[in-house]
Structures are given as structure tokens and as C-alpha cells.
Design an enzyme around this catalytic site. Structure first.
Site, PDB file in Angstrom:
ATOM      1  N   ASP A   1     -11.181   2.456   4.073  1.00 16.91           N
ATOM      2  CA  ASP A   1     -11.649   0.929   4.180  1.00 16.91           C
ATOM      3  C   ASP A   1     -13.112   0.987   3.931  1.00 16.91           C
ATOM      4  O   ASP A   1     -12.959  -0.525   4.023  1.00 16.91           O
ATOM      5  CB  ASP A   1     -10.839   0.329   5.294  1.00 16.91           C
ATOM      6  CG  ASP A   1      -9.730  -0.301   4.863  1.00 16.91           C
ATOM      7  OD1 ASP A   1      -9.453  -0.509   4.552  1.00 16.91           O
ATOM      8  OD2 ASP A   1      -9.260  -0.668   5.814  1.00 16.91           O
TER       9      ASP A   1
ATOM     10  N   LYS B   1       1.246  -1.455  -0.054  1.00 18.47           N
ATOM     11  CA  LYS B   1       0.066  -0.193  -0.170  1.00 18.47           C
ATOM     12  C   LYS B   1       1.197   1.401  -0.281  1.00 18.47           C
ATOM     13  O   LYS B   1       0.484   2.288  -0.309  1.00 18.47           O
ATOM     14  CB  LYS B   1      -1.190  -0.115   1.139  1.00 18.47           C
ATOM     15  CG  LYS B   1      -1.969  -0.956   1.120  1.00 18.47           C
ATOM     16  CD  LYS B   1      -2.745  -0.330   2.360  1.00 18.47           C
ATOM     17  CE  LYS B   1      -4.035  -2.376   2.595  1.00 18.47           C
ATOM     18  NZ  LYS B   1      -4.303  -2.242   3.847  1.00 18.47           N
TER      19      LYS B   1
ATOM     20  N   GLN C   1      -5.110  -1.844   9.812  1.00 24.32           N
ATOM     21  CA  GLN C   1      -4.831  -2.632   9.080  1.00 24.32           C
ATOM     22  C   GLN C   1      -5.429  -3.848  10.251  1.00 24.32           C
ATOM     23  O   GLN C   1      -5.124  -4.081  11.464  1.00 24.32           O
ATOM     24  CB  GLN C   1      -3.157  -3.097   8.699  1.00 24.32           C
ATOM     25  CG  GLN C   1      -3.245  -4.876   8.130  1.00 24.32           C
ATOM     26  CD  GLN C   1      -3.172  -4.588   6.732  1.00 24.32           C
ATOM     27  OE1 GLN C   1      -3.715  -3.816   6.434  1.00 24.32           O
ATOM     28  NE2 GLN C   1      -4.467  -6.258   6.326  1.00 24.32           N
TER      29      GLN C   1
END
Ligand code: NAP
Length: 293
Positions: free
Chosen positions: A119, A52, A96
Site C-alpha cells: 500500500d 481486490k 484495509q
């Protein structure tokens, strides 16, 4: 059969974003920023966050990664999230998952400002998605819808069968394709492990989306001739010929199913690369909204 090349489409999206970022930077001096927070030593998470970060930098984004130790306390993580909720240089916050067991994941997800929820996991974003409003869509389902769109695959009135009902893939992709909107408007069936006869459902699919996590579960006898097959699965299987001793395969028996499908995504190189591209796309949208561009 046509292969759906997610790697190529993801690269196109990242290049398109780079052009937009370059243009905005020249005009306003501002660039989108994404912060990723990772707690603990999970190697897969580290690889993913590294990818990412690389994609962010290549597209001209401001990118920062916080690597926190496994023993980080919930309050410390909450405080860091709050810091970034206020930081105007970062338009997207990504924590994460999975988090270590002593941290309540939903508490952390709730703490992220919905304006920076790139997200798309915050219940505010999920609620807006379900009622058909514009919001941040979870990146993998968003990538699937984008692939169908870019390959001009009609979804209106088609029977989409989704196998898998997770909150990150199955449920959101089903919801997105159900909406009375362009590139959606499908008739959607969602299957899961309690489905008594999976094949009975999958055989009806014009578009089959497999998000199960079981290598080669979907076999050629389970799909109809000409179906579009989207394979989300990422599974390690032993392979004595491979350098690492394993290879990555999807949930679909690619060799056999590709003989019957009209379109199919490979694994790797199908849905996978789209997730990061859509994360960047969400971050760019957050930046635009926040900076009134
Ligand atoms: P998950 O949370 O484990 O969910 C799997 C779903 O499959 C569950 O709903 C489960 O049913 C269902 N299922 C399991 N066995 C089944 C069976 N025999 N018949 C029918 N349904 C069955 O997994 P996930 O997070 O959605 O991920 C699914 C796969 O996609 C994994 O391989 C994952 O690695 C991959 N993935 C890829 C990306 C990407 O490429 N970027 C992103 C996310 C996930 P129950 O609900 O009844 O348990």
C-alpha cells in the site's frame, strides 16, 4: 479533448501482470500472494476488498482475505500482521483502512514489514519516496503517474497544481511528480482548504489534480484552456433518476470542464480503477524482489 480511460489502462496493466505471472509460474512454480485484512463491517471497505480479491484471482495471484470482527483487539491484529510478515507465500500485506477507533492505525501500519508494504503507507516507504528512491508508491498516486505516462502527457517543467494534501493522495502525488526523474520533474503547487483564493492557483495549472472529496468543486472558470485535468474525487450525489437514488461524481464539473481541458479523467472510470491495478503491480514487485526473479 481526449478522455483518459483509466478502466482500459487498468485492464491492460492487469493483463500484462497476468502474462508475467503465468510465465514465472511455469518457470519457477511460484506465484505472488496478497493478503488483505479487514476489521469491522464498513460496507465500502468490504466492496473494495472484494474487488481486490477478484482482480488478484484473475491475474493468477494467490489471494486471501481475513474478515475480522469489529471488536478485534489491537494485539490480535498486530499478531496476525506479524504472522504474515513471516509467511513466505504472501508478498504483500494490506490492512484495509479505516480501522475501528480502538485500534491505533499508525501502530498497525508500522508493524507491516516494509518489504511487504504494497500500500506504500509505511513511513519507511514514504521516506524513500520523498528522497526519490525506488520503493512501493501508494497505489492511487502511482496510478495517476502511470496514467500520465501511458497517455504520453509531458510532466517535465509543467506546472502541476494538486488540490488536496492527504497522506494517501495529495502529498504523495505531489512528491512523486516533483522528483528529478522521467515522468515527473514538474513544478508542483499543493493547495488545501486554507488556500485563500483557490482559483488563483488552479488557473495556473498545466496539469490539475483534484483530490478533495467535494462534488463539482472545480468549475470551468477555474482551469485554463488546454489543461490536463485528473479527477480523483469520488462523491455520492442524490439522483432521482438513478436506481440507487444517487450517482457517483468527481471533484470536477466534468460537463463544463471537459470543454476546456485537453485531457480529462472521467468519474467513474478514470483514476479509480487504477488503484487496484497498481496494488497488483506493487505486489508483483514485492514478489520479484523476495524471490530474486
Ligand atoms: P481527504 O483526506 O479528506 O483530503 C481532502 C483534501 O482536500 C484536504 O487536504 C483538504 O484540505 C482539501 N480540501 C477540502 N476542501 C477544500 C477546498 N474547498 N479547497 C481546497 N482544498 C480543500 O481526502 P482524500 O483521502 O485525499 O480523498 C480525496 C478524494 O479522492 C475523495 O473523494 C476520495 O473518495 C477520493 N479517493 C479516490 C481514490 C480512488 O479513486 N481510488 C482513492 C483515494 C481517495 P485540509 O487538509 O486543509 O483539510
Amino acid at each position: 479533448m481526449q478522455l483518459i480511460d483509466g478502466k482500459k489502462v487498468a485492464e491492460e496493466i492487469r493483463n500484462e501482470l497476468k502474462l508475467k505471472v503465468d510465465e514465472t509460474r511455469e518457470k519457477t512454480g511460484k506465484i505472488p500472494g496478497l493478503v488483505a485484512i479487514i476489521v469491522g463491517e464498513d460496507p465500502a471497505s468490504k466492496v473494495y476488498v472484494g474487488m481486490k480479491e477478484k482482480a488478484c484471482r484473475e491475474a493468477g495471484f494467490n489471494s486471501r482475505v481475513h474478515y475480522l470482527p469489529q471488536e478485534t483487539k489491537e494485539e490480535e491484529l498486530l499478531a496476525l500482521v506479524e504472522e504474515y510478515n513471516k509467511d513466505e507465500n504472501f508478498h504483500g500485506i494490506l490492512v484495509q483502512l479505516p480501522l475501528p477507533k480502538h485500534i491505533d492505525e499508525s501502530k498497525i501500519v508500522y508493524a507491516i514489514s516494509p518489504a511487504k508494504d504494497v500500500d506504500g503507507f509505511h513511513p519507511f516507504s514514504v521516506g524513500k519516496m520523498v528522497i526519490g528512491q525506488d520503493t512501493f508508491f501508494p497505489c492511487t498516486p502511482f496510478g495517476i503517474v502511470e496514467l500520465l505516462k501511458r497517455y504520453n502527457i509531458e510532466t517535465k517543467g509543467k506546472h502541476v497544481v494538486v488540490v488536496g494534501r492527504s497522506n494517501i493522495v495529495g502529498k504523495p502525488v505531489a512528491n512523486m511528480l516533483l522528483q528529478k526523474k522521467n515522468n515527473a520533474n514538474a513544478v508542483v503547487t499543493v493547495c488545501h482548504s486554507a488556500a485563500p483564493d483557490l482559483k488563483k492557483f488552479t488557473l495556473q495549472a498545466d496539469i490539475l489534480i483534484a483530490a478533495i472529496g467535494k462534488a463539482n468543486l472545480i468549475t470551468a472558470d477555474m482551469i485554463k484552456e488546454g489543461a490536463v485535468v485528473i479527477d480523483v474525487g469520488v462523491n455520492r450525489v442524490e439522483d432521482a433518476n438513478a436506481k440507487k437514488g444517487y450517482k457517483i461524481v468527481g471533484d470536477v464539473d466534468f460537463a463544463e470542464v471537459s470543454r476546456k481541458a485537453s485531457y480529462i479523467t472521467p468519474v467513474p472510470g478514470g483514476v479509480g480503477p487504477m488503484t487496484i491495478a497498481m496494488l497488483l503491480s506493487n505486489t508483483y514487485s514485492a514478489f520479484k524482489k523476495n524471490e530474486n526473479i
